[in-house]
Design an enzyme around this catalytic site. Structure first.
Site, short mmCIF file in Angstrom:
data_model
loop_
_atom_site.label_atom_id
_atom_site.label_comp_id
_atom_site.label_asym_id
_atom_site.label_seq_id
_atom_site.Cartn_x
_atom_site.Cartn_y
_atom_site.Cartn_z
N GLU A 53 0.81 -1.21 0.00
CA GLU A 53 0.00 0.00 0.00
C GLU A 53 0.85 1.27 0.00
O GLU A 53 0.48 2.27 -0.61
CB GLU A 53 -0.94 0.02 1.22
CG GLU A 53 -2.04 -1.04 1.16
CD GLU A 53 -1.64 -2.38 1.75
OE1 GLU A 53 -2.49 -3.30 1.80
OE2 GLU A 53 -0.47 -2.50 2.19
N PHE A 115 -12.33 -6.91 13.14
CA PHE A 115 -11.18 -7.35 12.35
C PHE A 115 -10.82 -6.30 11.30
O PHE A 115 -11.66 -5.84 10.54
CB PHE A 115 -11.51 -8.68 11.65
CG PHE A 115 -10.41 -9.18 10.76
CD1 PHE A 115 -9.20 -9.61 11.31
CD2 PHE A 115 -10.56 -9.21 9.38
CE1 PHE A 115 -8.17 -10.07 10.49
CE2 PHE A 115 -9.55 -9.67 8.56
CZ PHE A 115 -8.34 -10.10 9.12
N GLN A 116 -9.56 -5.91 11.27
CA GLN A 116 -9.01 -4.90 10.36
C GLN A 116 -9.75 -3.56 10.45
O GLN A 116 -9.88 -2.84 9.46
CB GLN A 116 -8.98 -5.42 8.91
CG GLN A 116 -7.97 -6.54 8.73
CD GLN A 116 -7.67 -6.86 7.28
OE1 GLN A 116 -8.50 -6.67 6.40
NE2 GLN A 116 -6.47 -7.36 7.02
N LYS A 165 -18.23 -0.52 4.49
CA LYS A 165 -18.59 -1.60 3.58
C LYS A 165 -20.09 -1.61 3.28
O LYS A 165 -20.50 -1.90 2.14
CB LYS A 165 -18.16 -2.95 4.19
CG LYS A 165 -18.03 -4.07 3.15
CD LYS A 165 -17.28 -5.26 3.73
CE LYS A 165 -17.06 -6.33 2.67
NZ LYS A 165 -16.31 -7.49 3.21
N MET A 478 24.20 8.63 3.94
CA MET A 478 24.09 9.96 4.53
C MET A 478 24.24 9.91 6.06
O MET A 478 24.88 10.77 6.66
CB MET A 478 22.75 10.60 4.16
CG MET A 478 22.63 12.06 4.56
SD MET A 478 23.90 13.12 3.81
CE MET A 478 23.17 13.40 2.20
#
Length: 563
Positions: A53, A115-116, A165, A478
């Site tokens: 993602e 969930f999630q 949803k 760096m």
């Protein structure tokens, strides 16, 4: 009577009405209805399946930066949504217009630790220009339309739209009615004519003026107006990191990049000029150094679309709040045709000092391992005129930004404000999707590339042509440089044991080559850039090479070090 359609289909139809051609994303449970609807429109809008993602949002950023359009990405809820946070923060600070659509659990499960489920609205509040959670199908279209307006108008930035949803499943009537104004949202401030006249008076009477160009010139598509302004006034131009490309780097009035690893002359002479005209930049700490020692002798004119940036870091004498393009058009009318040749020559006198001590050593080393600078020398020789430079973060970013010849509009994509390692590879994918006819050169370090190296799978699946130049010094370069200079060479946790990048690249069906010897470098760079397909060129460079000039932390810009 209008047909009822699902909220998920409304998402796709609205995006089509917003002229979206590409979506970067990764499917999951909470956004599955939208992906199901996307299946019916796959011939009208293309979806680029990324491998993470974070890769999705960086690709959307690269697409937005090179096209000037809004980048779009899809993710699911929970970890899918939280994986966007780095990209959202990056896009906010670098003013990149993107719209992220995330799926969310059913509305009746909100707040239950389902969930999630994560509260992505609160989480993303500080790293978005605007965010909203949509609970009803009938609100989806207007929310997306509003998101696009907010993302692209005024100072661009990221928007997140979280859709539950059940809102995706609900059916309702769909009607797309174009609108481009939102109550209380005033993205383009009215430019005050008296400020323009006062600024022109200062410009016309200045003896040692300096123009600082930032990304605002690029975002407002005002490169042509900017060039006219520069050539009419005869004022030398220095660039911020994100302003690179707003003026051709071979222009006779361009004097180099400002900042911690910028060019010697513009940093030194910042504290000698009598007027600074700052255009579309925000006076961040990398440009100013110690603000208590910054340009105390100079009057400052600040052209900026975001009023919150005025006097935030550096006090200005004349703020001109408005779109850079319109502000420059007005200024051009009032400024005199001028010549500051003696003042400009001071920059080129100091440039010769930098060339003698730094640049010749970087570009033409006689012995030892390959330097990062000489890689850029050969890239400049063989790259196409329209090439886009995409860099990750670290030493290679500074070297590439210093030495790449910017000869085309919208040619530089990098993570400036946030400094996100792992940015370049997915951003280069988005850039190539947005500019298929342009060459995309992705310069990365061995540290940064391993943060998003899985996006080689996206290159494989979509047959995308990107030239990946991997500068490998087996260090987090760096950080190691700072450890060497300021921590007594105590190299704590910066040495890297790397995989075989050539074998790894070949596993993704990307042609590759490793270069260790200087005598092979020129031909290898030519071979990589002339190849018609993606190519990874790994170049083994000096392990303990440093980037100079350098402004030490909390030092003044004129305390810049050449060694």
């Amino acid at each position: 009577m209008k047909k009822l359609i699902s909220g998920s289909e409304i998402v796709i139809k609205t995006l089509l009405n917003e002229s979206v051609e590409y979506i970067f994303g990764y499917p999951g449970g909470a956004i599955m209805p939208i992906y199901d609807s996307l299946h019916d429109y796959i011939n009208l809008v293309s979806h680029i399946l990324m491998r993470h993602e974070q890769g999705s949002i960086h690709a959307a950023q690269g697409y937005a930066r090179v096209t000037g359009k809004v980048g779009v990405c899809f993710t699911t809820s929970g970890p899918g949504a939280t994986n966007l946070i780095t990209g959202l923060a990056d896009a906010l600070i670098d003013s990149t217009p993107i719209v992220c659509i995330t799926g969310q659990v059913f509305s009746h499960l909100l707040g239950t630790d389902a969930f999630q489920e994560t509260n992505i609205i609160d989480i993303s509040l500080s790293v978005t220009k605007w965010n909203v959670q949509v609970l009803r199908a009938e609100d989806i279209c207007a929310s997306i339309q509003k998101g696009f307006i907010i993302a692209k108008k005024g100072r661009p930035g990221p928007v997140l739209i979280d859709i539950t949803k059940d809102a995706q499943f609900q059916k309702t009537k769909f009607s797309y009615k174009p609108f481009d104004q939102i109550e209380y949202f005033k993205p383009y401030p009215c430019i005050k004519e008296e400020k323009i006249k006062k600024a022109a008076h200062l410009i016309n009477n200045a003896k040692k003026p300096l123009i600082i160009t930032g990304q605002g010139v690029v975002l407002s598509n005002s490169e042509d107006e900017f060039k006219k302004f520069v050539e009419k006034t005869g004022i030398p131009v220095a660039s911020t990191l994100l302003g690179l490309g707003s003026l051709n780097s071979t222009h006779h009035l361009y004097v180099g990049m400002l900042g911690m690893h910028g060019n010697y002359a513009p940093n030194i002479l910042t504290n000698q000029c009598d007027l600074i005209i700052a255009i579309g930049m925000r006076f961040d700490d990398r440009v100013t150094g110690n603000i208590n020692k910054y340009a105390k002798q100079a009057k400052i004119i600040h052209l900026e679309i975001d009023s919150s940036e005025i006097n935030k870091n550096i006090l200005c004498h004349i703020p001109i709040i408005g779109d850079c393009k319109k502000s420059l058009q007005k200024l051009i009318y009032y400024v005199y045709k001028s010549n500051h040749e003696k003042w400009v020559q001071k920059f080129f006198f100091l440039k010769k000092k930098e060339e003698k001590i730094i640049i010749q050593k970087d570009l033409n080393p006689i012995k030892g391992n390959i330097s990062m600078g000489e890689v850029l020398k050969w890239i400049n020789l063989y790259k196409k005129k329209n090439a886009i430079l995409v860099t990750d973060v670290g030493q290679h970013q500074m070297i590439a930004s210093r030495y790449f010849n910017f000869t085309y509009k919208k040619s530089q994509i990098t993570s400036g404000g946030l400094g996100t390692m792992g940015f370049a590879l997915p951003a280069s994918i988005g850039a190539k999707i947005g500019a298929k006819k342009r060459q995309v050169i992705c310069i990365v370090g061995d540290g940064g590339i391993q943060m998003t190296i899985q996006e080689m799978g996206t290159i494989l699946q979509n047959n995308i042509c990107i030239k990946i130049i991997l500068l490998n010094n087996n260090f987090l370069g760096m950080v190691r440089q700072w450890q060497q200079l300021f921590f007594n060479k105590r190299y704590s946790c910066t040495k890297l044991i790397n995989p075989d990048f050539v074998k790894l690249s070949n596993a993704y069906n990307i042609k590759s080559e490793r270069v260790k010897k200087r005598e092979n470098l020129k031909k290898s760079v030519k071979r990589a850039l002339y190849n018609k397909k993606s190519f990874l060129l790994e170049i083994v460079v000096k392990k303990e090479d440093n980037v100079f000039p350098m402004i030490p932390s909390d030092s003044a810009v004129d305390e810049i070090r050449l060694t």
